[in-house]
Write a protein that holds these residues in place. Structure first.
Motif, PDB file in Angstrom:
ATOM      1  N   ASP A   1     -26.009   0.141 -13.374  1.00 45.88           N
ATOM      2  CA  ASP A   1     -24.801   0.933 -13.729  1.00 45.88           C
ATOM      3  C   ASP A   1     -23.419  -0.520 -13.257  1.00 45.88           C
ATOM      4  OD1 ASP A   1     -22.318   1.634 -12.601  1.00 45.88           O
ATOM      5  OD2 ASP A   1     -22.695   1.943 -11.081  1.00 45.88           O
ATOM      6  N   PRO A   2     -23.972  -0.558 -15.016  1.00 46.22           N
ATOM      7  CA  PRO A   2     -23.245  -1.761 -15.278  1.00 46.22           C
ATOM      8  C   PRO A   2     -21.749  -2.441 -15.066  1.00 46.22           C
ATOM      9  CG  PRO A   2     -23.180  -1.044 -17.187  1.00 46.22           C
ATOM     10  CD  PRO A   2     -23.486  -0.346 -16.394  1.00 46.22           C
ATOM     11  N   THR A   3     -21.212  -0.930 -14.010  1.00 53.46           N
ATOM     12  CA  THR A   3     -19.726  -0.924 -13.239  1.00 53.46           C
ATOM     13  C   THR A   3     -19.820  -1.670 -11.976  1.00 53.46           C
ATOM     14  OG1 THR A   3     -19.842   1.097 -12.805  1.00 53.46           O
ATOM     15  CG2 THR A   3     -19.187   0.817 -15.150  1.00 53.46           C
ATOM     16  N   PHE A   4     -21.331  -1.840 -11.320  1.00 50.88           N
ATOM     17  CA  PHE A   4     -21.439  -1.855  -9.662  1.00 50.88           C
ATOM     18  C   PHE A   4     -20.755  -3.558 -10.150  1.00 50.88           C
ATOM     19  CE2 PHE A   4     -23.404  -2.803  -6.227  1.00 50.88           C
ATOM     20  CZ  PHE A   4     -22.942  -2.314  -4.991  1.00 50.88           C
ATOM     21  N   PRO A   5     -20.196  -3.532  -9.089  1.00 50.54           N
ATOM     22  CA  PRO A   5     -19.322  -5.554  -8.819  1.00 50.54           C
ATOM     23  C   PRO A   5     -20.352  -6.640  -8.396  1.00 50.54           C
ATOM     24  CG  PRO A   5     -18.047  -4.136  -7.142  1.00 50.54           C
ATOM     25  CD  PRO A   5     -19.049  -3.001  -8.540  1.00 50.54           C
ATOM     26  N   ALA A   6     -20.894  -7.924  -8.792  1.00 47.52           N
ATOM     27  CA  ALA A   6     -21.772  -8.621  -7.977  1.00 47.52           C
ATOM     28  C   ALA A   6     -21.494  -9.220  -6.741  1.00 47.52           C
ATOM     29  CB  ALA A   6     -22.009  -9.578  -9.601  1.00 47.52           C
TER      30      ALA A   6
END
Length: 718
Positions: A658-663
């Protein structure tokens, strides 16, 4: 031999109440004595190093090799000082007792002796330290016992003893052979690779210490310690390989992506080495920073072949065509005709293998010599040379016949001029020529990088020719000025000995010009050559990418780390077959088959995923069980899963898919590709079915699942 002990030393141990039995003076007194001597010696060494560094910095810098040697000495001493200041007495990894020797031998990150020459630590890379890592019950290598420490903030908070003979039990406090190792495996992860030097396993150590004269493949599945081996081998070779010691060679460590380099960045200095250059394949070429993956499988396959790299040579040769018509050159002294044979001779003058732009200068010099010979001996050579550069007909003809080239222009022309590509790559079919054409030939992809690299090496730096001409003009001007100075001094010298007349010789006049002080280009640290190259996640490299690396390692001394089952494009061959095609012969293959990282519960679900696509995958046997089953849930639970875990645990979590999940400080958000080579306490795999079908999809799921050291959560769509 007794070690010096300062008065009232602070204890090197901070054992908790639950391990009070291990604090018995009969068990730790010898260690306390060693730690006290270490503390005293470290204070002396750090003070001495600071003084030496300051003395070097105050000394005149000098020029040329002297300046380089001074800077390297400062760098080397500063690196050692940083290591001593960073670790203190926890430089000590552990100790071993050898048969027939009552005094323990202590193993450290580096070797250390007292000011009177008494040995405190042996370097972990030395032959004397090998039994500490390599000894097993089946092969004790002369050990009676071995002790490993756990350090916390500079003090020992636990230690474990392993015994190899009955005598070893007399001084043992913890007799579980795997305690130290298993305890380290269960520890929480951080943003950087954990320090595992003190718990290296025998199978890993054997590979780290293997000879480096030929290519060595380290084949192993997830969690087998491939990256550990890669990093430690780089540090070991720098210390132990005679080709690399004393600045005679360099080591390059190539990782798969930037997160990997950040992950291992702290490991090499912690092993006592700062001389390893690290990079990704993208870093080898300037265009790599903005390059994107190729989306067309056929284009990726064509550009990934070694054949396509061969197209660079005819593409460059196409720009080295001597004129076939004679040219009359008029100067103030004479008219000389350059014949077609003269042009051909000048164009044949450069040394074989000279880069195009540098060879261009050699061809021009050969042309000037031909014209100089045609003028006779009475013509002033320097004036003639200057005059020839001002003749438009001559310089224009030469520039058209042998132009200055840019690597990016040559490769872009291949993708935009079909006739040019057919000329340079005649083996391509008309359809293949068509699919390689691009509307924007400079929209670089990762697959273009080997061609750009080969073109840059074949062509050379287009600015270098201009720098050489400016440098030559500066030197000539300096020499002319010094010549006038010398003439004036000689003319005014009325001494009996005629001292100033000694300055009249040509050699002396040249010596008065300091060419070392003239400006020069900074070297490309990644251009090579390197004495040894370590490549991690090497299963992904194409033939063309292998050529990028092997041109930087003429010795073919390479450590290749990878897993055929993790190759996204598939890897149907053996390592030997694959590497022979890339140009490596006599390859040795060593296998790692024990999974030290991934829990049994996770591997039970990951193994069928890869077996379905790669039946002969080297799936390692896991040695750990956390008792935590793989959790399955819904994507809607993603945020709460991560939040709840962070609240209840230490360590690092990673969301994959999920590339939208914030690190965040303790959360990574990665793709399967950028997670390769890394490990995390918690992995949350989001919608694994969306990773694709076939080998690529299976490999991505397998890689993602096996990054965890504790818990795996798989979240499907709604």
């Amino acid at each position: 031999m007794p070690l010096p002990t300062p008065a009232a030393p602070a204890s090197g141990f901070a054992l908790p109440a639950g391990r009070a039995a291990k604090a018995d003076p009969a068990l730790v007194a010898r260690d306390e004595q060693l730690f006290a001597a270490l503390a005293t010696t470290l204070d002396e060494r750090t003070a001495e190093l600071r003084e030496r560094i300051e003395r070097l910095r105050r000394a005149p810098g000098g020029h040329g090799q002297a300046a380089l040697d001074r800077d390297q000495d400062i760098h080397r001493l500063s690196g050692r000082l940083r290591l001593l200041e960073r670790f203190g007495i926890d430089l000590c990894l552990g100790r071993m007792v050898l048969e027939g020797d009552a005094d323990p031998v202590y193993v450290g990150r580096l070797g250390l002796t007292t000011s009177t020459g008494e040995r405190l630590l042996v370097d972990w890379r030395s032959p004397a330290a090998e039994p500490y890592f390599a000894a097993t019950l089946a092969r004790p290598m002369g050990l009676v016992s071995r002790r490993r420490y756990r350090w916390t903030e500079g003090r020992v908070t636990d230690y474990w003893d392993e015994v190899f003979t009955p005598e070893g039990y007399d001084q043992a406090a913890a007799l579980d052979e795997q305690s130290a190792f298993l305890a380290s495996l269960g520890a929480s992860r951080s943003a950087q690779m954990r320090d595992v030097l003190g718990t290296l396993q025998a199978d890993q150590d054997a590979i780290i210490r293997a000879p480096s004269r030929t290519a060595l493949v380290v084949d192993g599945g997830p969690g087998t310690g491939k990256t550990v081996v890669a990093v430690h081998r780089a540090a070991y070779l720098l210390h132990s390989d005679p080709r690399l010691r004393d600045r005679h060679g360099r080591v390059l460590l190539v990782g798969p992506h930037r997160p990997y380099l950040s992950y291992v960045a702290d490991a090499l200095p912690g092993l006592g080495e700062e001389g390893v250059q690290t990079c990704t394949l993208r870093d080898l070429v300037a265009e790599g920073a903005a390059a994107v993956p190729e989306t067309d499988p056929l284009v990726a396959r064509l550009k990934g072949s070694a054949d396509m790299v061969r197209a660079v040579e005819p593409a460059v040769r196409f720009s080295q065509r001597p004129p076939t018509q004679p040219l009359r050159v008029q100067t103030p002294w004479a008219q000389v005709t350059l014949t077609a044979d003269d042009w051909a001779d000048a164009f044949d003058a450069p040394d074989p293998g000279t880069p195009h732009n540098e060879a261009r200068d050699q061809a021009w010099e050969a042309l000037v010599e031909i014209l100089t010979d045609g003028h006779g001996a009475d013509v002033p050579v320097d004036q003639l040379r200057r005059e020839l550069t001002r003749i438009p007909g001559l310089t224009g003809a030469f520039n058209r016949a042998w132009p200055v080239l840019e690597a990016a222009d040559v490769v872009a022309d291949l993708w935009s001029v079909p006739a040019y590509l057919r000329l340079c790559a005649p083996w391509l079919t008309p359809e293949e020529v068509r699919v390689l054409q691009r509307d924007d030939p400079r929209a670089w992809t990762v697959e273009d990088l080997p061609l750009l690299d080969a073109a840059r090496r074949r062509i050379g730096d287009p600015a270098e020719s201009r720098r050489r001409r400016r440098r030559a003009a500066t030197v000539a001007a300096e020499r002319e000025y010094m010549s006038h100075v010398v003439d004036n001094l000689v003319a005014g010298d009325d001494s009996t000995l005629g001292v100033m007349h000694m300055l009249g010789g040509d050699d002396m006049r040249s010596a008065l010009v300091d060419e070392a002080g003239l400006p020069s280009a900074d070297p490309d640290l990644l251009a090579g050559p390197f004495a040894h190259v370590v490549v991690d996640e090497a299963q992904e490299l194409t033939d063309a990418q292998w050529q990028m690396l092997l041109t930087r390692c003429p010795s073919r001394s390479v450590t290749i780390v990878g897993d055929r089952a993790q190759a996204r494009r598939g890897f149907p061959e053996s390592w030997t077959e694959r590497l022979e095609r890339a140009g490596l012969r006599g390859v040795e293959v060593a296998s790692l088959r024990i999974n030290y990282r991934t829990p049994v519960e996770v591997m039970a679900q990951a193994e069928p995923v890869i077996r379905a696509a790669v039946p002969d995958a080297n799936v390692p046997t896991s040695v750990r069980s956390t008792g935590l089953p793989v959790v399955h849930g819904s994507r809607a639970d993603l945020a709460s899963v991560v939040e709840d875990w962070l609240a209840a645990h230490e360590g690092i979590a990673c969301v994959i898919g999920d590339p939208t999940f914030p690190a965040g400080p303790r959360v990574r958000s990665l793709t399967p590709q950028t997670a390769k080579g890394l490990e995390f306490d918690l992995v949350v795999l989001v919608e694994p079915d969306r990773l694709g079908d076939g080998i690529e999809g299976a490999v991505d799921r397998y890689v993602a699942m096996t990054r965890t050291t504790q818990q795996l959560v798989v979240l499907a769509g709604r």
